[in-house]
Design a protein around this motif. Structure first.
Motif, PDB file in Angstrom:
ATOM      1  N   GLY A 167      26.979  63.268  47.519  1.00 17.40           N
ATOM      2  CA  GLY A 167      27.127  64.271  46.569  1.00 17.40           C
ATOM      3  C   GLY A 167      27.228  63.717  45.143  1.00 17.40           C
ATOM      4  N   ARG A 168      26.519  62.597  44.923  1.00 16.05           N
ATOM      5  CA  ARG A 168      26.536  61.969  43.599  1.00 16.05           C
ATOM      6  C   ARG A 168      25.198  61.894  42.744  1.00 16.05           C
ATOM      7  NH1 ARG A 168      28.989  55.803  44.935  1.00 16.05           N
ATOM      8  NH2 ARG A 168      28.871  55.931  42.657  1.00 16.05           N
ATOM      9  N   PHE A 169      25.484  62.313  41.490  1.00 21.85           N
ATOM     10  CA  PHE A 169      24.414  62.217  40.772  1.00 21.85           C
ATOM     11  C   PHE A 169      25.059  61.587  39.286  1.00 21.85           C
ATOM     12  CE2 PHE A 169      21.836  63.225  37.214  1.00 21.85           C
ATOM     13  CZ  PHE A 169      20.399  63.189  37.700  1.00 21.85           C
ATOM     14  N   GLY A 170      25.003  60.327  39.102  1.00 21.43           N
ATOM     15  CA  GLY A 170      25.877  59.845  38.092  1.00 21.43           C
ATOM     16  C   GLY A 170      26.921  60.245  37.990  1.00 21.43           C
ATOM     17  N   GLY A 171      27.904  60.158  38.966  1.00 24.12           N
ATOM     18  CA  GLY A 171      29.214  60.742  38.839  1.00 24.12           C
ATOM     19  C   GLY A 171      29.451  62.162  39.071  1.00 24.12           C
ATOM     20  N   PHE A 172      28.620  62.895  39.046  1.00 18.96           N
ATOM     21  CA  PHE A 172      28.534  64.619  39.462  1.00 18.96           C
ATOM     22  C   PHE A 172      28.110  64.814  40.637  1.00 18.96           C
ATOM     23  CE2 PHE A 172      27.481  64.031  34.659  1.00 18.96           C
ATOM     24  CZ  PHE A 172      28.707  64.272  34.258  1.00 18.96           C
ATOM     25  N   ARG A 205      21.258  59.788  42.362  1.00 17.74           N
ATOM     26  CA  ARG A 205      21.168  58.418  41.905  1.00 17.74           C
ATOM     27  C   ARG A 205      22.725  58.019  41.371  1.00 17.74           C
ATOM     28  NH1 ARG A 205      15.721  59.028  38.788  1.00 17.74           N
ATOM     29  NH2 ARG A 205      15.432  60.419  40.745  1.00 17.74           N
ATOM     30  N   GLU A 206      22.791  56.732  41.136  1.00 14.52           N
ATOM     31  CA  GLU A 206      24.064  56.187  40.629  1.00 14.52           C
ATOM     32  C   GLU A 206      23.997  56.081  39.111  1.00 14.52           C
ATOM     33  OE1 GLU A 206      27.224  53.032  41.503  1.00 14.52           O
ATOM     34  OE2 GLU A 206      25.673  52.720  42.601  1.00 14.52           O
ATOM     35  N   ALA A 207      22.828  55.851  38.722  1.00 21.13           N
ATOM     36  CA  ALA A 207      22.564  55.498  37.317  1.00 21.13           C
ATOM     37  C   ALA A 207      21.243  56.257  36.952  1.00 21.13           C
ATOM     38  CB  ALA A 207      22.499  54.131  36.844  1.00 21.13           C
ATOM     39  N   PRO A 208      21.407  57.436  36.611  1.00 22.92           N
ATOM     40  CA  PRO A 208      19.992  58.268  36.322  1.00 22.92           C
ATOM     41  C   PRO A 208      19.358  57.967  34.961  1.00 22.92           C
ATOM     42  CG  PRO A 208      21.817  59.825  36.128  1.00 22.92           C
ATOM     43  CD  PRO A 208      22.568  58.549  36.788  1.00 22.92           C
ATOM     44  N   ASP A 209      18.105  57.896  34.680  1.00 23.67           N
ATOM     45  CA  ASP A 209      17.616  57.791  33.502  1.00 23.67           C
ATOM     46  C   ASP A 209      17.710  58.769  32.601  1.00 23.67           C
ATOM     47  OD1 ASP A 209      15.566  58.968  34.335  1.00 23.67           O
ATOM     48  OD2 ASP A 209      14.273  57.280  34.766  1.00 23.67           O
ATOM     49  N   GLY A 210      17.346  58.747  31.326  1.00 20.39           N
ATOM     50  CA  GLY A 210      17.205  60.149  30.358  1.00 20.39           C
ATOM     51  C   GLY A 210      16.408  61.078  31.050  1.00 20.39           C
TER      52      GLY A 210
END
Length: 403
Positions: A10-15, A73-78
């Protein structure tokens, strides 16, 4: 860590991740995923990003229909942040009128605006946000007041208008803090136009014979909506908004009664005197999952729920056992939510249509102990016995005095 692992965590850049978020939407509004509801939405083309689906009346539904395109993803781009923003807004709009709205409010009015570091990505987020003005959420909302077409103020005022305002104000705060002046000006103009529209709608309703009860309904709606503005302004860096704008939109229900012709101050006076106890989250009705079966069962504007109660008592969408589950939840809710009147009116509507009435043995003996005990209280019986005409006219009379 693989993308699949991230999804399941359940992670998307911390969300919360897209898969889990869509799971919440399915819980809140399962009817969207049955039959041809979501299948009829226009899915985004394979070569386009998810947020490209957000345009048009059913943009929110198209985004949900294509949500599996977005991976955790852990570190999504813009660009991914824009897609995730579109998904969060769509999920929130799809469920805000249901019994279990998704809890992404803070993300769409603050966190994601400031998480977006890419300048072009921020511009795309603003365009998605501005497109909310075109979204038609009638499939998932029964809490609205219809407006007369000749007024030229749109088809209705509803709580979803407050959701739009909070997203726009969040974008305005972020654009002001980031120094993106043209976008800040566009968002400010959009916010001001919507507030003027809602103020004008309330004024027209209050001056139109035959719309007295709708005036009371609208008072609750627009007061909640300016409350949404306040919440968006509570975010950090709200002080960066242009001073003249901030003074015009801050605490419209509390201070500066002369703003917007005094419409919001008058609406707030009605809300405080007659409706403040109705502004709860309807937790007692989250238990009966049968109420999530169809948009026809969505809750209407409180406290005027006689028609909704009659619907619950007669609809073929519910079995007799499910009807009784709703009766029990309403009765227990009367003991849990102090000051509210809506559940009593829903029970009054049920009493009008149930064979033998609400207090017959065929009803009471089949309720849980807590529901049966609540249904037998003298206060509940007295309030349910109050005639609908008498109940509603008392609100109209008191509102008229406040106006």
């Amino acid at each position: 860590m693989s993308q699949t692992d991230l999804q399941h965590q359940g992670r998307f850049g911390g969300f919360i991740g897209p898969v889990n978020l869509m799971g919440l939407v399915r819980v809140a509004a399962p009817f969207l995923f049955e039959g041809d509801a979501i299948a009829g939405a226009e899915a985004v083309a394979p070569d386009l990003p998810l947020h490209a689906a957000a345009g048009g009346e059913l943009g929110w539904l198209s985004v949900l229909a294509s949500a599996n395109r977005l991976e955790g993803r852990e570190a999504p781009d813009g660009s991914a942040v824009v897609d995730y923003f579109a998904l969060c807004v769509s999920s929130h709009f799809a469920t805000a009128g249901t019994y279990v709205p998704t809890d992404v409010d803070a993300k769409i009015r603050h966190a994601l605006w400031f998480d977006q570091k890419d300048r072009e990505g921020f511009r795309r987020m603003v365009q998605v946000a501005l497109g909310l003005a075109d979204w038609n959420v009638s499939k998932v909302n029964a809490r609205f007041v219809a407006l007369e077409p000749e007024w030229g103020l749109g088809p209705e005022v509803s709580g979803h208008d407050g959701e739009r305002l909070s997203v726009w104000v969040g974008g305005l705060v972020a654009a002001s803090a980031k120094g993106v002046r043209d976008l800040a000006e566009e968002l400010e103009a959009t916010v001001m136009a919507e507030l003027r529209r809602e103020a004008a709608a309330f004024e027209r309703l209050s001056r139109t014979r035959g719309r007295e009860l709708d005036t009371v309904r609208a008072a609750g709606i627009v007061t909640h909506n300016v409350g949404d503005v306040n919440q968006a302004l509570e975010a950090g860096k709200a002080g960066r908004i242009r001073v003249g704008c901030r003074e015009k939109i801050t605490k419209l229900a509390q201070d500066g009664p002369e703003r917007f012709g005094g419409a919001f101050a008058r609406a707030a006076a009605i809300y405080r005197a007659l409706l403040s106890a109705e502004g709860h989250r309807n937790y007692p009705l989250r238990g009966p999952r049968c109420l999530r079966r169809s948009p026809e069962l969505l809750l209407q504007v409180s406290p005027f729920l006689d028609d909704w109660g009659r619907l619950i008592s007669t609809t073929r969408l519910l079995s007799d056992e499910e009807r009784l589950e709703v009766v029990g939840a309403l009765a227990e809710g009367c003991t849990k939510v102090a000051g509210q009147e809506a559940y009593y009116r829903a029970l009054a509507g049920l009493d009008q249509e149930l064979p033998g009435g609400l207090f017959s043995k065929s009803v009471t003996k089949r309720l849980r102990t807590a529901g049966r005990k609540a249904l037998m209280s003298a206060e509940l019986r007295r309030k349910v016995a109050t005639a609908r005409r008498s109940f509603e006219s008392s609100y109209v009379t008191r509102a008229a005095k406040l106006l």
